[in-house]
Design a protein around this motif. Structure first.
Motif, PDB file in Angstrom:
ATOM      1  N   LEU A  70      39.124  36.405  26.719  1.00  0.00           N
ATOM      2  CA  LEU A  70      40.366  35.673  26.969  1.00  0.00           C
ATOM      3  C   LEU A  70      41.094  36.250  28.184  1.00  0.00           C
ATOM      4  CD1 LEU A  70      41.657  35.238  23.298  1.00  0.00           C
ATOM      5  CD2 LEU A  70      40.398  33.583  24.698  1.00  0.00           C
ATOM      6  N   GLY A  71      41.448  35.380  29.103  1.00  0.00           N
ATOM      7  CA  GLY A  71      42.128  35.806  30.323  1.00  0.00           C
ATOM      8  C   GLY A  71      41.188  36.118  31.469  1.00  0.00           C
ATOM      9  N   LYS A  72      39.883  36.265  31.185  1.00  0.00           N
ATOM     10  CA  LYS A  72      38.914  36.513  32.251  1.00  0.00           C
ATOM     11  C   LYS A  72      38.606  35.198  32.970  1.00  0.00           C
ATOM     12  CE  LYS A  72      38.610  40.835  31.104  1.00  0.00           C
ATOM     13  NZ  LYS A  72      39.577  40.810  29.987  1.00  0.00           N
ATOM     14  N   VAL A  73      38.043  35.305  34.163  1.00  0.00           N
ATOM     15  CA  VAL A  73      37.822  34.126  35.008  1.00  0.00           C
ATOM     16  C   VAL A  73      36.326  33.866  35.168  1.00  0.00           C
ATOM     17  CG1 VAL A  73      38.197  33.103  37.292  1.00  0.00           C
ATOM     18  CG2 VAL A  73      39.977  34.516  36.244  1.00  0.00           C
ATOM     19  N   LEU A  74      35.905  32.664  34.786  1.00  0.00           N
ATOM     20  CA  LEU A  74      34.522  32.242  34.980  1.00  0.00           C
ATOM     21  C   LEU A  74      34.412  31.598  36.353  1.00  0.00           C
ATOM     22  CD1 LEU A  74      31.675  31.878  33.703  1.00  0.00           C
ATOM     23  CD2 LEU A  74      32.447  29.624  32.910  1.00  0.00           C
ATOM     24  N   VAL A  75      33.432  32.040  37.131  1.00  0.00           N
ATOM     25  CA  VAL A  75      33.266  31.557  38.502  1.00  0.00           C
ATOM     26  C   VAL A  75      31.902  30.897  38.655  1.00  0.00           C
ATOM     27  CG1 VAL A  75      33.345  32.159  40.955  1.00  0.00           C
ATOM     28  CG2 VAL A  75      34.634  33.518  39.295  1.00  0.00           C
ATOM     29  N   ARG A  76      31.919  29.745  39.306  1.00  0.00           N
ATOM     30  CA  ARG A  76      30.663  29.030  39.597  1.00  0.00           C
ATOM     31  C   ARG A  76      30.622  28.779  41.097  1.00  0.00           C
ATOM     32  NH1 ARG A  76      26.288  26.889  40.810  1.00  0.00           N
ATOM     33  NH2 ARG A  76      25.443  25.015  39.821  1.00  0.00           N
ATOM     34  N   ARG A  77      29.602  29.321  41.747  1.00  0.00           N
ATOM     35  CA  ARG A  77      29.428  29.081  43.179  1.00  0.00           C
ATOM     36  C   ARG A  77      28.374  28.006  43.371  1.00  0.00           C
ATOM     37  NH1 ARG A  77      28.408  33.353  48.169  1.00  0.00           N
ATOM     38  NH2 ARG A  77      29.784  32.268  49.612  1.00  0.00           N
ATOM     39  N   CYS A  78      28.786  26.876  43.955  1.00  0.00           N
ATOM     40  CA  CYS A  78      27.898  25.726  44.148  1.00  0.00           C
ATOM     41  C   CYS A  78      26.992  25.940  45.359  1.00  0.00           C
ATOM     42  CB  CYS A  78      28.717  24.454  44.303  1.00  0.00           C
ATOM     43  SG  CYS A  78      29.837  24.132  42.916  1.00  0.00           S
ATOM     44  N   ALA A  79      26.021  25.042  45.512  1.00  0.00           N
ATOM     45  CA  ALA A  79      25.032  25.172  46.586  1.00  0.00           C
ATOM     46  C   ALA A  79      25.667  25.148  47.968  1.00  0.00           C
ATOM     47  CB  ALA A  79      23.992  24.063  46.460  1.00  0.00           C
ATOM     48  N   ASP A  80      26.786  24.431  48.132  1.00  0.00           N
ATOM     49  CA  ASP A  80      27.444  24.346  49.440  1.00  0.00           C
ATOM     50  C   ASP A  80      28.443  25.470  49.669  1.00  0.00           C
ATOM     51  OD1 ASP A  80      29.440  23.638  47.712  1.00  0.00           O
ATOM     52  OD2 ASP A  80      29.929  21.730  48.669  1.00  0.00           O
ATOM     53  N   GLY A  81      28.493  26.431  48.774  1.00  0.00           N
ATOM     54  CA  GLY A  81      29.400  27.563  48.920  1.00  0.00           C
ATOM     55  C   GLY A  81      30.743  27.387  48.238  1.00  0.00           C
ATOM     56  N   THR A  82      31.007  26.176  47.738  1.00  0.00           N
ATOM     57  CA  THR A  82      32.264  25.931  47.038  1.00  0.00           C
ATOM     58  C   THR A  82      32.332  26.783  45.776  1.00  0.00           C
ATOM     59  OG1 THR A  82      32.325  23.649  47.828  1.00  0.00           O
ATOM     60  CG2 THR A  82      33.700  24.179  45.933  1.00  0.00           C
ATOM     61  N   GLU A  83      33.481  27.387  45.552  1.00  0.00           N
ATOM     62  CA  GLU A  83      33.665  28.208  44.366  1.00  0.00           C
ATOM     63  C   GLU A  83      34.632  27.524  43.405  1.00  0.00           C
ATOM     64  OE1 GLU A  83      34.934  32.031  45.656  1.00  0.00           O
ATOM     65  OE2 GLU A  83      33.131  32.394  46.855  1.00  0.00           O
ATOM     66  N   PRO A 206      23.862  35.250  41.191  1.00  0.00           N
ATOM     67  CA  PRO A 206      24.625  34.898  42.395  1.00  0.00           C
ATOM     68  C   PRO A 206      25.366  33.574  42.305  1.00  0.00           C
ATOM     69  CG  PRO A 206      22.299  34.413  42.730  1.00  0.00           C
ATOM     70  CD  PRO A 206      22.399  35.090  41.392  1.00  0.00           C
ATOM     71  N   GLU A 207      25.088  32.780  41.267  1.00  0.00           N
ATOM     72  CA  GLU A 207      25.692  31.453  41.187  1.00  0.00           C
ATOM     73  C   GLU A 207      26.756  31.320  40.102  1.00  0.00           C
ATOM     74  OE1 GLU A 207      22.876  28.004  42.151  1.00  0.00           O
ATOM     75  OE2 GLU A 207      21.522  29.485  41.278  1.00  0.00           O
ATOM     76  N   VAL A 208      26.766  32.226  39.177  1.00  0.00           N
ATOM     77  CA  VAL A 208      27.774  32.184  38.114  1.00  0.00           C
ATOM     78  C   VAL A 208      28.048  33.607  37.645  1.00  0.00           C
ATOM     79  CG1 VAL A 208      26.020  31.800  36.314  1.00  0.00           C
ATOM     80  CG2 VAL A 208      28.397  31.133  35.895  1.00  0.00           C
ATOM     81  N   TRP A 209      29.327  33.913  37.483  1.00  0.00           N
ATOM     82  CA  TRP A 209      29.684  35.271  37.050  1.00  0.00           C
ATOM     83  C   TRP A 209      31.069  35.258  36.434  1.00  0.00           C
ATOM     84  CZ3 TRP A 209      29.168  33.881  42.219  1.00  0.00           C
ATOM     85  CH2 TRP A 209      30.342  33.891  42.998  1.00  0.00           C
ATOM     86  N   LEU A 210      31.475  36.427  35.955  1.00  0.00           N
ATOM     87  CA  LEU A 210      32.776  36.582  35.316  1.00  0.00           C
ATOM     88  C   LEU A 210      33.582  37.616  36.086  1.00  0.00           C
ATOM     89  CD1 LEU A 210      33.777  35.161  32.710  1.00  0.00           C
ATOM     90  CD2 LEU A 210      33.374  37.295  31.502  1.00  0.00           C
ATOM     91  N   GLU A 211      34.869  37.339  36.262  1.00  0.00           N
ATOM     92  CA  GLU A 211      35.752  38.246  36.980  1.00  0.00           C
ATOM     93  C   GLU A 211      36.957  38.596  36.116  1.00  0.00           C
ATOM     94  OE1 GLU A 211      35.017  36.555  41.547  1.00  0.00           O
ATOM     95  OE2 GLU A 211      36.871  36.103  40.466  1.00  0.00           O
ATOM     96  N   SER A 212      37.496  39.784  36.352  1.00  0.00           N
ATOM     97  CA  SER A 212      38.791  40.098  35.772  1.00  0.00           C
ATOM     98  C   SER A 212      39.830  39.491  36.693  1.00  0.00           C
ATOM     99  CB  SER A 212      38.982  41.617  35.670  1.00  0.00           C
ATOM    100  OG  SER A 212      38.894  42.217  36.948  1.00  0.00           O
TER     101      SER A 212
END
Length: 290
Positions: A70-83, A206-212
């Motif tokens: 909870l409160g963490k950030v899920l990140v998805r980086r698309c093929a065109d570099g869009t996050e 490299p395409e999906v990760w979790l950040e604080s």
């Protein structure tokens, strides 16, 4: 009058040569439009992700991990570099073992649930209703995983909206921001999480990760509500386990449980012997909740 003596040239001294004049350089034409550097995420520096959660974070028991998400950030980086980014606001824990609602109940291993038995931080993507997907993350414990139920969209709203619209009926109303990721399958659509992400490592992919979130600490988070999980009413006593966790009062939570909110007013309380049981409250689950 004496005649003047003519100076004789010194044979050892070279006659100075005239340097050739270089032709004038043509003026360089400059583009009047200033160059624009591609927009980079503030989380990146020399392609190294900042604030990325590493393997150690995922090495914790299932229920603890479900709350820690909870409160963490899920990140998805698309093929065109869009996050695309979304803050996790709702999760469900499936510890495996005796939990009858878990895909790994009784230690059952199948081709589908292999990711649940892999190292903590492994992504487990499975289909429901034959057309929707759900994203889970393995934790400590044999066959244990956490379901990501809802996100608060943070970055890439327009892209998320297009991805969601592509899976909806033509002519459907435009979704509000709070509706983009408020369900496990909705967030998979909005962040374009495909089935092939199954068994990937969330700590190194490299395409999906979790950040604080550098702007969010545990002390700043709203109270955490512990409630029964959604859509498992047929599993008897296991349906009553309060292993769904969500941020109290958050608009992006998929299903609000008023009774559970009354009984668990604060999420900052640590359970010494595991979560306490709360009465099961009947909640209807539809495909739109997914």
């Amino acid at each position: 009058m004496a005649a003047r003596k003519r100076k004789t040239a010194d044979p050892t001294q070279k006659e100075p040569t005239l340097s050739k004049r270089e032709p004038p350089k043509k003026p360089v034409k400059r583009d009047p439009t200033p160059s624009v550097e591609p927009e980079r995420s503030r989380y990146f520096s020399n392609t190294v992700v900042q604030h990325r959660l590493e393997q150690d974070f995922f090495n914790q028991p299932c229920i603890s991990l479900a709350r820690a998400f909870l409160g963490k950030v899920l990140v998805r980086r698309c093929a065109d570099g869009t996050e695309l980014r979304g803050r996790i606001v709702e999760t469900e824990a499936y510890p495996g073992g005796e939990d009858k609602a878990s895909h790994s109940s009784g230690g059952k291993r199948t081709e589908r649930n292999t990711a649940m038995f892999m190292k903590p931080g492994t992504i487990y993507v499975y289909p429901i209703y034959g057309i929707y997907l759900c994203m889970n993350v393995s934790s400590e414990g044999e066959g244990a995983a956490v379901l990501l139920r809802s996100l608060e969209p943070l970055q890439g709203h327009s892209v998320m909206r297009k991805l969601r619209a592509a899976r909806r009926k033509e002519g459907a109303r435009q979704l509000k921001d709070k509706e983009l990721c408020n369900g496990p399958s909705k967030l998979c659509q909005a962040l374009n999480i495909p089935r092939c992400f199954d068994r990937r490592d969330l700590a190194s992919d490299p395409e999906v990760w979790l950040e604080s979130d550098p702007d969010t600490s545990l002390a700043k988070l709203p109270d955490v509500v512990s409630a029964p999980r959604i859509g498992i009413e047929s599993h008897g006593e296991w349906a009553q386990k309060p292993w769904r966790f969500y941020l109290h009062g958050h608009l992006c939570v998929s299903v609000v449980n008023k009774e559970a909110e009354r009984l668990s007013p604060s999420g900052n309380v640590t359970f010494s012997s595991g979560p306490r049981d709360v009465p099961s409250v009947t909640t209807e689950r539809t495909e739109e909740d997914s």
